[in-house]
Write an enzyme that holds these catalytic residues in place. Structure first.
Site, short mmCIF file in Angstrom:
data_model
loop_
_atom_site.label_atom_id
_atom_site.label_comp_id
_atom_site.label_asym_id
_atom_site.label_seq_id
_atom_site.Cartn_x
_atom_site.Cartn_y
_atom_site.Cartn_z
N GLY B 263 0.83 -1.20 0.00
CA GLY B 263 0.00 0.00 0.00
C GLY B 263 0.86 1.25 0.00
O GLY B 263 2.06 1.21 0.27
N GLY B 265 2.45 4.75 1.20
CA GLY B 265 2.80 5.34 2.48
C GLY B 265 4.14 4.86 3.00
O GLY B 265 4.74 3.92 2.47
N GLU B 288 -0.50 -1.55 -6.81
CA GLU B 288 -1.19 -0.43 -7.43
C GLU B 288 -0.21 0.73 -7.65
O GLU B 288 -0.04 1.19 -8.76
CB GLU B 288 -2.41 -0.01 -6.61
CG GLU B 288 -2.19 -0.06 -5.11
CD GLU B 288 -3.43 0.19 -4.28
OE1 GLU B 288 -4.55 0.06 -4.77
OE2 GLU B 288 -3.28 0.53 -3.09
N ASN B 378 -8.04 9.46 4.51
CA ASN B 378 -7.86 9.46 3.06
C ASN B 378 -8.94 8.65 2.35
O ASN B 378 -9.61 9.14 1.46
CB ASN B 378 -6.48 8.88 2.69
CG ASN B 378 -5.34 9.66 3.33
OD1 ASN B 378 -5.45 10.87 3.53
ND2 ASN B 378 -4.27 8.98 3.67
N GLY B 382 -7.13 0.92 -2.33
CA GLY B 382 -7.13 -0.43 -2.86
C GLY B 382 -6.96 -1.50 -1.81
O GLY B 382 -6.91 -2.69 -2.13
N LYS B 402 0.87 9.22 18.20
CA LYS B 402 0.84 10.47 18.98
C LYS B 402 1.79 10.39 20.20
O LYS B 402 1.35 10.53 21.36
CB LYS B 402 -0.58 10.78 19.46
CG LYS B 402 -1.58 10.97 18.33
CD LYS B 402 -1.70 12.41 17.88
CE LYS B 402 -2.58 12.47 16.63
NZ LYS B 402 -2.35 13.67 15.82
#
Lengths: 497, 497
Positions: B263, B265, B288, B378, B382, B402
């Site tokens: 994915g 990122g 993808e 977001n 996919g 965080k």
């Protein structure tokens, strides 16, 4: 008679009693057993296994196609034979043991179990125990009223126990289409391109030397437990007929619609039967279980062909169908559940999937399995295979449960089986919500307006409006989101008056 | 130079300014625009649209492949041009408008949008606005660094605006494989059987008379925003390498693994890069977006072939790759996102999917999209196409967020994008949980033991044990299930000390 059903003479020597066959099953084994939605299940050996376990305890992993008949899951549970169970069940006693944490239940998409076996992520299977209508001259197995996972169990197992069921019509031979996808990554496309494609063998090709025992039985499948249509299911069916007519008018469908799938159970069955009242014709089914509704549509002259993995009928319907089976046979095929439920084929054909929700939330996320988010009913079954890949994914439910004390539409479902992405249309007796191409806030308004029962509408609208005031793409009040279920757990009702 | 890029002379007359092209877009139109993970997006016309809307307000439905670069979504949001937006975005300003309910965002599986267009459930598209590296002699469109949904937009739209981008290398021509599945129910199998299958055209075949305007641009794609590896992502990568080595040892994989997807990122990219340190070779990707990691693996001699729908690189990596593009080109193909993400092909090839979770619960249900269950980040992108159909579905996340105030593993996720059925393996910097063939209570123990951060482990274990005492297949304490999020909303931390 036996020689007609066991046509390879050398195998006649393998005939034993159910007790002798059951004695082959040892503690710790992984067993693959036939049976899909009560159809074509092994009927004698598992019961003998349960009997044996009362004096000689042992535990197994039991994998089936889907649910079993003949109280087999109950008996095996009571005899404490089940350590692990997959991928589906629908038995009250087993369900209780699962919810107590006594039986480890692995709830799987029905198309996937065999993939895990084939890639050695699960297994190997020690014994396949499969019901058959016959064994051919070559020693191949002719399944009975279901295929389910039995074909792959037989091919992948170390040894096979066959139950030849004399009560299953000999005319079942020729009904099945047994195809196995290849190993990955060198698999080729599955060649099914229409509901009536035949791409494999009419039997399960095995090495007959793997047959360890044959048990002869003579007992019918358990009848289906579906209930007749009522005012609510009729209303759901007519909302859906109106929707389909509207889609035809808009040019998105023609009167033959797209191949239909209907989940197991009373509501989906009733809705499908209801389509006989519409203007549709030459309908086709690409489904997993063929219920009474399939044969109602055939008899109404509406259905051209039906592909499934099992035939599960009420007693009356079974008598009607099997008395005249030749009339239906050329319009039917039974496939392995891996093929009936395969994402590749479902997406290619453009199946319209009609499945039942236990409950859903105001954004259209569906809970199909878990009461109060914790207690398993049956399992996800094939609903995910169809809903994710459907041309149109339709979920049906009555808007109320428990005599009106529970709303089937809630602020937030405490368990998600189908996300909003996989839910296009929701239908209750109150109306139909068309959620296609809508954002969550729009989906909620559509569901609130059309599907929710009036006795819960104001409370749900209040929740939604207060959540929207707080903001978000999918507005929620986290401190209140599950309060309807918490209240029902404590008081038996979601009404808070 | 222009004549090399627009090789059909008659089309040279169609060259206009971005402002003139933008003037074609009218209020209420549905626009399909190129762009997938910041790559190959239209760069001039949308910005001119935003400028125009400041004096001449209008609203559109904007459909893209996935996220856009060049702050286009920000500018269109600020100019209030977006009424509806689908199927993915990753812009801070647009996200805020979505969460305020000002822009209706339809978050879709990336493989599905074009199906809805093709079956007239969405659309028709008034204008396709697509970036191209060139237009051929016949008037066909050569895409640039992404295909996304652009090919179908161009084929299905009433009219097309083409942005010829001179900064996109001319050598991109030949990289693409444009294939369209047929209409249903008469569709045939998609013939992709290996990562490097070429089954279509190297261009988008269109009727050149549909080209309404051509705008010439000269601006590079926005650089990817991924961050470098850190100790946590390195730890995740080494847990995964050890797992794959173990699978090889057990005979379930060989050292070429199965086709890989990662994915978008930082985390998934780092994990993929980390595979260069393992003993694997001749790896293949069926993914993808092809990020820096793809080219790191090529340069390390580990990767044999990569199939994607876009190439999205950091500035440094883009310079390296496009300076020597011929070295990579024969090992690459870009496909429409419908094909890169198609359930049929993903399942057939047996893709190993590696996707990032925002958070997950103790049973392995994954939230990829909604902060606190309400606010969209977001979109699902996919991840669902891959996770559902993968040979192995792997989710990666750091166990804390965080600055340690939030646990990425929670009692219950307040939004589900991927159900436990679609989640096989979870990896955090603490370790790896192998959830295959486990029941929910077993999954929880595996996740608690291996993945949870020590600072939250006791609290989660306490929740789990108290829930088990109450019972259920998937035990929960409904009144406490969302309390971690509620506490964090109020105080900024999930620590309750």
């Amino acid at each position: 008679m036996i020689a007609d059903r066991i046509r390879r003479p050398a195998l006649l020597d393998k005939i034993v009693s159910a007790e002798e066959a059951a004695a082959l099953i040892k503690d710790g084994m992984i067993i693959g057993m036939s049976g899909f939605t009560r159809a074509g299940d092994a009927k004698a050996v598992p019961i003998a296994m349960a009997a044996r376990a009362r004096t000689e305890p042992f535990k197994i992993t039991l994998i089936t196609g889907a649910s079993l008949g003949h109280d087999v899951d109950r008996m095996l549970t009571e005899a404490k034979v089940l350590a692990r169970r997959m991928p589906f069940q629908a038995d009250r006693t087993l369900r209780t043991a699962i919810n107590r944490g006594e039986v480890m239940f692995i709830d799987q998409h029905l198309s996937e179990t065999v993939e895990h076996l084939r890639s050695n992520q699960l297994g190997p299977i020690d014994y396949a125990i499969v019901e058959a209508a016959a064994i051919t001259e070559e020693g191949n197995i002719v399944p009975s009223t279901s295929v389910g996972n039995s074909a792959s169990f037989a091919v992948l197992a170390k040894k096979i126990i066959v139950e030849i069921n004399l009560s299953q019509p000999a005319e079942l031979e020729g009904l099945h289409d047994i195809y196995f996808p290849g190993k990955r990554p060198t698999r080729v496309p599955i060649p099914v391109v229409t509901c009536d494609s035949r791409v494999g063998f009419p039997f399960v090709p095995i090495d007959p030397d793997k047959i360890a025992a044959i048990v002869v039985t003579d007992e019918k499948d358990s009848a289906s437990t579906i209930e007749p249509q009522d005012a609510d299911t009729s209303a759901i069916a007519s909302h859906l007929i109106r929707f389909f007519e509207d889609e035809v008018e808009k040019g998105r469908l023609d009167l033959t619609l797209q191949p239909l799938q209907a989940g197991i159970g009373t509501i989906a069955n009733s809705v499908l039967t209801g389509l006989a009242d519409g203007p549709f014709h030459h309908l086709r089914m690409y489904s997993e279980v063929l219920q009474d509704s399939t044969f109602d549509l055939f008899d109404a002259g509406k259905l051209a062909f039906a592909s499934g993995s099992s035939i599960t009928l009420s007693t009356a319907c079974a008598e009607r169908v099997f008395a005249d089976f030749h009339k239906y046979k050329e319009h039917l095929v039974l496939r392995p559940q891996e093929i009936s439920n395969h994402p590749e084929v479902i997406r290619r054909l453009g199946v319209i999937g009609i499945n039942t929700a236990l409950e859903l939330d105001i954004y259209g996320n569906v809970n199909s399995t878990h009461v109060n988010g914790t207690h398993m009913m049956n399992g996800i079954g094939g609903s995910g295979d169809f809903a994710r890949n459907a041309f149109l994914s339709i979920f049906v439910t009555k808007s109320l449960a428990k005599d009106g004390k529970l709303s089937s539409i809630v602020p937030m479902v405490p368990h998600v089986d189908h996300t909003e992405h996989d839910v296009d249309i929701i239908v209750t007796e109150n109306g139909l919500a068309d959620l296609r191409e809508l954002a969550p806030r729009e989906r909620a308004r559509e569901i609130l307006r059309n599907c929710v029962h009036p006795s819960f509408r104001d409370a749900l609208m209040s929740y939604f409006e207060r959540a929207c005031a707080r903001g978000g793409h999918t507005p929620h009040l986290l401190e209140e989101a599950l309060s309807w279920h918490i209240h029902a757990q404590a008081t038996g009702t979601m009404h808070k008056s």
